[in-house]
Scaffold this motif. Structure first.
Motif, PDB file in Angstrom:
ATOM      1  N   SER A  54       0.812  -1.218   0.000  1.00 52.93           N
ATOM      2  CA  SER A  54       0.000   0.000   0.000  1.00 52.93           C
ATOM      3  C   SER A  54       0.842   1.262   0.000  1.00 52.93           C
ATOM      4  O   SER A  54       1.853   1.359   0.694  1.00 52.93           O
ATOM      5  N   SER A  55       0.413   2.258  -0.753  1.00 47.10           N
ATOM      6  CA  SER A  55       1.160   3.520  -0.831  1.00 47.10           C
ATOM      7  C   SER A  55       0.950   4.378   0.417  1.00 47.10           C
ATOM      8  O   SER A  55       1.566   5.425   0.550  1.00 47.10           O
ATOM      9  N   ASP A  56       0.080   3.923   1.327  1.00 46.95           N
ATOM     10  CA  ASP A  56      -0.110   4.672   2.577  1.00 46.95           C
ATOM     11  C   ASP A  56       1.189   4.858   3.343  1.00 46.95           C
ATOM     12  O   ASP A  56       1.367   5.845   4.047  1.00 46.95           O
TER      13      ASP A  56
END
Lengths: 165, 208
Positions: A54-56
């Motif tokens: 995830s790019s979070d």
């Protein structure tokens, strides 16, 4: 009739598409996932070498969208749509997501492979793209390639030899 | 690549010295184990795109033997001891008296012996670094893989993955005799560890 087919290479944290003829390949998948989408009507393949779920968690200035499962899939869809893909015709296959080393401790980073696989499945579901075949998990590396005329995904590994899905 | 811009020449030299001390001690340990001289190439400190890191050992698909350690403590990171399969068999033969049965595979006994050799070397690498910096750095239990270099090394890049598409690698090659490569140590400190290493060594951190 012997014709060397063009091979498009997808690097680590990279993605690309191939249309009509040729092979698309990514090498040395460990915990990374090689995600492919295929539109058989127009012989179009898209492949992403996803490194993280995830790019979070990204702390980089300029996001490399090919690196994360949540951003790589929309980008693949967009690039394929530009080349005439119809979302409802797309089918997905994937390989990789191994756990190269097993440790009893070590936290989340140690099971990054399974997490990458889970993330890819989640986002495929979200975009309603059926996953028709996978060769994921275990503890070995894989090199994969897809022939865009057939949509067959062939997987090579040191321990298991070659197989097609 | 904002993260690496702060690592100018002097700091790179400090990291080279970090590799020098760690690998120097590991080379001594290996030399004692084998009872013969082991030379060491000057460590290389490089900032490389992910794809190029496996090129250091022959490419993404090159089959290598690797003992992996997660480094825990004040300055965490990833440490790999990488051997060619032939060098691995050679080590097993000389150190453990194990006779090569299968060129292509490693038995459980062989794997266990290689993990232990890796453990001894990584222990001396890290304990000398810990002494030098005053930081605690301890290896986890060893993980062994015999597989494609790309698949193995990518595992050590995850912490950098969040930061960008490059990683900093401290690479030291062990040589036997003239230039027969015995093995390679790759230390990939986590991005957060650099500052700690520099502070511990009294390197000024001024930002311009």
């Amino acid at each position: 009739m012997i014709e060397e087919q063009a091979v498009v290479k997808v690097g680590m944290a990279d993605l690309n598409v191939v249309k009509e003829s040729g092979i698309i390949r990514t090498t040395g998948l460990g915990s990374c996932v090689g995600l492919t989408l295929y539109d058989k009507n127009i012989h179009l393949v898209g492949m992403a070498h996803v490194m993280l779920p995830s790019s979070d968690i990204a702390r980089e200035g300029q996001l490399n969208i090919a690196k994360y499962a949540d951003t790589a899939l929309p980008e693949l869809l967009k690039r394929m749509a530009d080349l005439g893909a119809i979302r409802s015709r797309l089918v997905a296959k994937m390989a990789g997501g191994a756990q190269m080393f097993s440790f009893s401790s070590g936290g989340d980073n140690m099971r990054i492979g399974p997490r990458n696989v889970e993330a890819c499945k989640l986002f495929l579901q979200e975009y309603k793209i059926p996953l028709i075949a996978e060769d994921t998990g275990a503890n070995y590396g894989r090199t994969i390639e897809m022939d865009c005329t057939t949509g067959m995904l062939s997987i090579r590994s040191v321990q298991m030899g070659k197989k097609e899905i | 690549m904002g993260f690496f811009e702060k690592l100018e020449g002097f700091k790179m030299d400090v990291l080279k010295e970090v590799g020098n001390i760690g690998a120097g001690n590991a080379a001594t340990a290996l030399s004692q184990l084998l009872d013969k001289p082991i030379d060491m190439a000057v460590p290389k400190v490089q900032i490389l795109p992910f794809d190029q890191i496996a090129e250091k050992v022959g490419g993404q698909e090159q089959i290598v033997l690797a003992v992996f350690f997660r480094v825990e403590g004040d300055a965490p990171g990833n440490l790999f001891f990488i051997l060619t399969p032939e060098a691995g068999k050679g080590l097993l033969h000389r150190l453990a008296g194990l006779v090569v049965v299968d060129e292509e595979q490693f038995s459980e006994m062989e794997q266990s012996a290689l993990s232990e050799i890796g453990n001894i070397l990584a222990g001396s690498y890290l304990s000398s670094l810990a002494d030098f910096t005053g930081l605690s750095m301890t290896p986890t239990v060893p993980g062994l893989a015999y597989d494609m270099a790309g698949a193995i090394l990518n595992y050590g890049l995850i912490q950098f993955g969040e930061m960008g598409d490059d990683a900093l690698l401290i690479d030291t090659t062990f040589l036997e005799g003239k230039n027969e490569v015995e093995g390679q140590f790759f230390l990939i400190p986590d991005p957060e560890s650099f500052e700690k290493i520099f502070i511990a060594l009294g390197v000024p951190l001024q930002d311009d």
